[in-house]
Design an enzyme around this catalytic site. Sequence first.
Site, mmCIF file in Angstrom:
data_model
loop_
_atom_site.group_PDB
_atom_site.id
_atom_site.type_symbol
_atom_site.label_atom_id
_atom_site.label_comp_id
_atom_site.label_asym_id
_atom_site.label_seq_id
_atom_site.Cartn_x
_atom_site.Cartn_y
_atom_site.Cartn_z
ATOM 1 C CB SER A 104 -0.950 0.038 1.209
ATOM 2 O OG SER A 104 -1.511 1.320 1.388
ATOM 3 C CE1 TYR B 64 -4.526 -1.001 5.176
ATOM 4 C CE2 TYR B 64 -3.457 1.021 4.483
ATOM 5 C CZ TYR B 64 -3.998 -0.206 4.186
ATOM 6 O OH TYR B 64 -4.001 -0.658 2.877
#
Length: 245
Positions: free
Chosen positions: A137, A150
Amino acid sequence: MMRSILITGASSGIGRATAEVFLENGWQVGLLARRRDRLQEIAAGRTGAHVLVADVTDPAAVDRAFADFAARAGRLDVLFNNAGIFGPAGPIDEVSTGDWFEVVNVNLNGMFLAARAAFRQMRRQAPQGGRIINNGSISAHVPRPGSVGYTTTKHAITGLTRALSLDGRPFDIACGQIDIGNARTELLDALIERQKRADPDAPPVETMEVADAARSVLHMASLPLSANVQFMTVMATKMPYIGRG
């Protein structure tokens, strides 16, 4: 023999789109997730699709799923280590310890367990070797606001990628990382909706088709083991990655 890939988090989003691209290109695909109905929907009528119901945070279930798929497919050529969750958004003092542990368990422990099972299989199969592709990501580099769990776990995945790349060399196990930005998925739609509620006047979020991210994974997976995409960033062209912070 058809080449084989096991995809975690295959029931939705980037995982599902990637599974569909690989099936269209003639691969044997292990579809691993918790939701059997979603996996069966993807596999219906498709040659080479293998439904593997497991929770990536359960070590025994992960090991069984990998062994089952390797037995069915004959070997494991590629792991797309993709399963992950975002978790509730907010500054660190508003993040509960339960939410923190859940995000770490899925995004870090789950990816460790899948990589461990894949590495074990690739090291012992003949011919030896294979490829692990971790879904990092954009948040492996720069955070979104309110994303401490995250972002922390995705930074950790970069360390996992580097360690696996080094440890895999003697066994012809390559490891690379794809960092995807603003691919249109259920997770991104939820984030966009959350941002709209917080700031209705904010400019629209720039996005890209999730299939374009999936085709990037296919490129990485299709290389011979003598070549490796170590890190790839694929993102919506106009998203505020360069210069965001």
